[in-house]
Motif scaffolding. Sequence first.
Motif, PDB file in Angstrom:
ATOM      1  N   LYS A 328       0.833  -1.208   0.000  1.00  0.00           N
ATOM      2  CA  LYS A 328       0.000   0.000   0.000  1.00  0.00           C
ATOM      3  C   LYS A 328       0.865   1.255   0.000  1.00  0.00           C
ATOM      4  CE  LYS A 328      -3.467   2.436   2.788  1.00  0.00           C
ATOM      5  NZ  LYS A 328      -4.252   2.412   4.055  1.00  0.00           N
ATOM      6  N   LEU A 329       0.457   2.249  -0.794  1.00  0.00           N
ATOM      7  CA  LEU A 329       1.147   3.537  -0.798  1.00  0.00           C
ATOM      8  C   LEU A 329       0.891   4.252   0.525  1.00  0.00           C
ATOM      9  CD1 LEU A 329       2.818   5.637  -2.406  1.00  0.00           C
ATOM     10  CD2 LEU A 329       0.632   6.595  -3.191  1.00  0.00           C
ATOM     11  N   VAL A 330       1.965   4.586   1.236  1.00  0.00           N
ATOM     12  CA  VAL A 330       1.850   5.198   2.560  1.00  0.00           C
ATOM     13  C   VAL A 330       1.938   6.709   2.473  1.00  0.00           C
ATOM     14  CG1 VAL A 330       2.826   5.256   4.888  1.00  0.00           C
ATOM     15  CG2 VAL A 330       2.892   3.132   3.567  1.00  0.00           C
ATOM     16  N   TRP A 331       2.887   7.206   1.685  1.00  0.00           N
ATOM     17  CA  TRP A 331       3.044   8.648   1.508  1.00  0.00           C
ATOM     18  C   TRP A 331       3.893   8.924   0.278  1.00  0.00           C
ATOM     19  CZ3 TRP A 331       8.203   9.601   1.529  1.00  0.00           C
ATOM     20  CH2 TRP A 331       9.026   8.800   2.332  1.00  0.00           C
ATOM     21  N   THR A 332       3.851  10.165  -0.177  1.00  0.00           N
ATOM     22  CA  THR A 332       4.718  10.627  -1.262  1.00  0.00           C
ATOM     23  C   THR A 332       5.442  11.884  -0.815  1.00  0.00           C
ATOM     24  OG1 THR A 332       2.991  11.976  -2.291  1.00  0.00           O
ATOM     25  CG2 THR A 332       3.197   9.678  -3.039  1.00  0.00           C
ATOM     26  N   SER A 333       6.565  12.171  -1.460  1.00  0.00           N
ATOM     27  CA  SER A 333       7.323  13.382  -1.124  1.00  0.00           C
ATOM     28  C   SER A 333       8.076  13.887  -2.347  1.00  0.00           C
ATOM     29  CB  SER A 333       8.323  13.106   0.002  1.00  0.00           C
ATOM     30  OG  SER A 333       9.191  14.213   0.193  1.00  0.00           O
ATOM     31  N   PRO A 334       7.925  15.181  -2.668  1.00  0.00           N
ATOM     32  CA  PRO A 334       8.714  15.747  -3.775  1.00  0.00           C
ATOM     33  C   PRO A 334      10.204  15.785  -3.476  1.00  0.00           C
ATOM     34  CG  PRO A 334       7.550  17.478  -2.578  1.00  0.00           C
ATOM     35  CD  PRO A 334       7.038  16.180  -2.042  1.00  0.00           C
ATOM     36  N   ASP A 335      10.582  15.654  -2.187  1.00  0.00           N
ATOM     37  CA  ASP A 335      12.001  15.659  -1.834  1.00  0.00           C
ATOM     38  C   ASP A 335      12.737  14.445  -2.397  1.00  0.00           C
ATOM     39  OD1 ASP A 335      12.049  18.046  -0.443  1.00  0.00           O
ATOM     40  OD2 ASP A 335      11.585  17.115   1.485  1.00  0.00           O
ATOM     41  N   LEU A 336      12.002  13.404  -2.787  1.00  0.00           N
ATOM     42  CA  LEU A 336      12.626  12.193  -3.317  1.00  0.00           C
ATOM     43  C   LEU A 336      13.036  12.326  -4.770  1.00  0.00           C
ATOM     44  CD1 LEU A 336      10.326   9.493  -1.681  1.00  0.00           C
ATOM     45  CD2 LEU A 336      12.748   9.880  -1.181  1.00  0.00           C
ATOM     46  N   LEU A 337      12.713  13.459  -5.401  1.00  0.00           N
ATOM     47  CA  LEU A 337      13.032  13.680  -6.810  1.00  0.00           C
ATOM     48  C   LEU A 337      13.847  14.946  -6.976  1.00  0.00           C
ATOM     49  CD1 LEU A 337       9.496  13.031  -8.362  1.00  0.00           C
ATOM     50  CD2 LEU A 337      11.297  11.358  -7.921  1.00  0.00           C
ATOM     51  N   THR A 338      14.722  14.953  -7.979  1.00  0.00           N
ATOM     52  CA  THR A 338      15.476  16.154  -8.318  1.00  0.00           C
ATOM     53  C   THR A 338      15.668  16.224  -9.821  1.00  0.00           C
ATOM     54  OG1 THR A 338      17.556  17.369  -7.986  1.00  0.00           O
ATOM     55  CG2 THR A 338      17.709  14.972  -8.038  1.00  0.00           C
ATOM     56  N   LYS A 339      15.659  17.432 -10.338  1.00  0.00           N
ATOM     57  CA  LYS A 339      15.921  17.644 -11.768  1.00  0.00           C
ATOM     58  C   LYS A 339      17.193  18.455 -11.907  1.00  0.00           C
ATOM     59  CE  LYS A 339      13.898  19.191 -16.142  1.00  0.00           C
ATOM     60  NZ  LYS A 339      14.251  17.916 -16.805  1.00  0.00           N
ATOM     61  N   PRO A 340      18.232  17.858 -12.457  1.00  0.00           N
ATOM     62  CA  PRO A 340      19.507  18.561 -12.581  1.00  0.00           C
ATOM     63  C   PRO A 340      19.413  19.814 -13.445  1.00  0.00           C
ATOM     64  CG  PRO A 340      19.782  16.206 -12.921  1.00  0.00           C
ATOM     65  CD  PRO A 340      18.309  16.478 -12.914  1.00  0.00           C
ATOM     66  N   ASP A 341      20.270  20.777 -13.156  1.00  0.00           N
ATOM     67  CA  ASP A 341      20.297  22.022 -13.916  1.00  0.00           C
ATOM     68  C   ASP A 341      20.716  21.820 -15.364  1.00  0.00           C
ATOM     69  OD1 ASP A 341      19.553  23.409 -11.635  1.00  0.00           O
ATOM     70  OD2 ASP A 341      21.637  23.778 -11.029  1.00  0.00           O
ATOM     71  N   ASN A 342      21.412  20.707 -15.645  1.00  0.00           N
ATOM     72  CA  ASN A 342      21.908  20.480 -17.006  1.00  0.00           C
ATOM     73  C   ASN A 342      20.845  19.928 -17.947  1.00  0.00           C
ATOM     74  OD1 ASN A 342      21.617  17.830 -16.186  1.00  0.00           O
ATOM     75  ND2 ASN A 342      23.826  17.424 -16.017  1.00  0.00           N
ATOM     76  N   GLY A 343      19.608  19.816 -17.460  1.00  0.00           N
ATOM     77  CA  GLY A 343      18.525  19.364 -18.324  1.00  0.00           C
ATOM     78  C   GLY A 343      18.354  17.869 -18.393  1.00  0.00           C
TER      79      GLY A 343
END
Length: 462
Positions: A328-343
């Motif tokens: 079961k999905l317990v929670w989500t967090s945007p902190d778990l993702l990153t988009k590098p500046d280099n695209g």
Amino acid sequence: MAPIPGLRGLILAATAAVITSAGAVFVLMQPADATRKITGTVEAAPGLAWSVDAAATHGGANAKFHDPVAGTEYDIGSPGFIDAGDTLVTVLGASDGDNSLRDPTMVGIDAATGAVRWRTPAAHLDACARTPVDGRVVCFVAPSTEPPALVGYDIASGKVTRTPTDWNIFALATADNRVYVAEGDAESDDVRVHAGTLTDPAADWTRPFAMGTSWEDVSTDALDVSHGQGVLTLGAQLAGFDLGTGAPTWTSDLAGCSRTAATSAALVVRINADCTGGTNGTDLLDRTGHVLATSDGKVAQSLSIDQPTDDTIPVLLADGAHDRRTGKLVWTSPDLLTKPDNGNAVSGTATAILGDLALLRDDAARTITGLDMRTGHRVWQVKTERFGTVNAWDRRVVVQSDYTGLWAIDPRTGTTVWDIPFLAVDKIPDALNGNGQLTAHDNGRYAYASARTMIGLRPLDH
């Protein structure tokens, strides 16, 4: 305790200890009589207990310390050792830059003093298991190099136990004082897994597996038994099996360039990837091969340390956390993702699971974050210009490394507790570097191995 100069200065100020074993002479570059404060470090930092130089020990300028897990047939793998508690077992050999390892020797180093307890010739080993069994480091020799055998090195003495076999061994694993061996003809889908002891590797059970791949795709780590179940991976084929009986429990396939990672308790994370470097989603498989959870997020999390408190701590898939028992999905967090500046594409930030806390690294935002694994809430976040590899956690601090040194942070606050520059330990460049192995022992003791130097660290009040 007053600061002292770097390691080379110490050599001028103290007489090096000389230890003789099996007719060879070993030089402790740091005397074992006292722990020395490392110049410029805070009082909370461990001091230098001992240091061993590869060239001085081996007697050649090109000598290096090698992780025995990679074997001794070639100059591959990284610097390191097998942590056997009181003894650190490493391979010492010379490299001439031609992928060969000249005169490889298995060496047992006292974890408390740096004294070399023993050294034993160790040529033609294809691989060794990470965890010792019955007081021995267990390795194997495949028939491509010399008569096949299982080879054990006694941790206390270096004495060799050799078990000849007619098997074509290609993978070896150990857990709970048991030896697991995978052998056979992978290209003919004629493979067996055995469980037993060093001297009788089929003593407990033998199971056939009708699976295989080309020899070029067979890896010496094809067998995993470290998380509560057995997993055999050959090319695009996976099979789970019961560790106690060897009974096959499930099979699955890996499409494209997909890969897997095992986690507690008896779970497999399957990362579905194409061969262009992209991730198409992630699945969580239980001990029967059933898909507990699926994430279509095009992100995979890569953990240096995966040590959840228990099975109440969820598993990270993309930007979400899933219950280990139900999926079961317990929670989500945007902190778990990153988009590098280099695209480049979005990537995962998780680097370690430390009990009930996740350690996150976001190079684009220049932050390190502590995330509560039970709630997904941010516990702390600090800005930083320094990122490293997470090496070890001793339940108090987590230690990281980069090319400049080692440093520890408190995982509950993100505060840097201590910092040890490599050049403060040894003033010669590259004597120590970040491409090494660190292990944490009780009471704030550590051992670190780079290619040229191994060191022991311990609290100054020892």
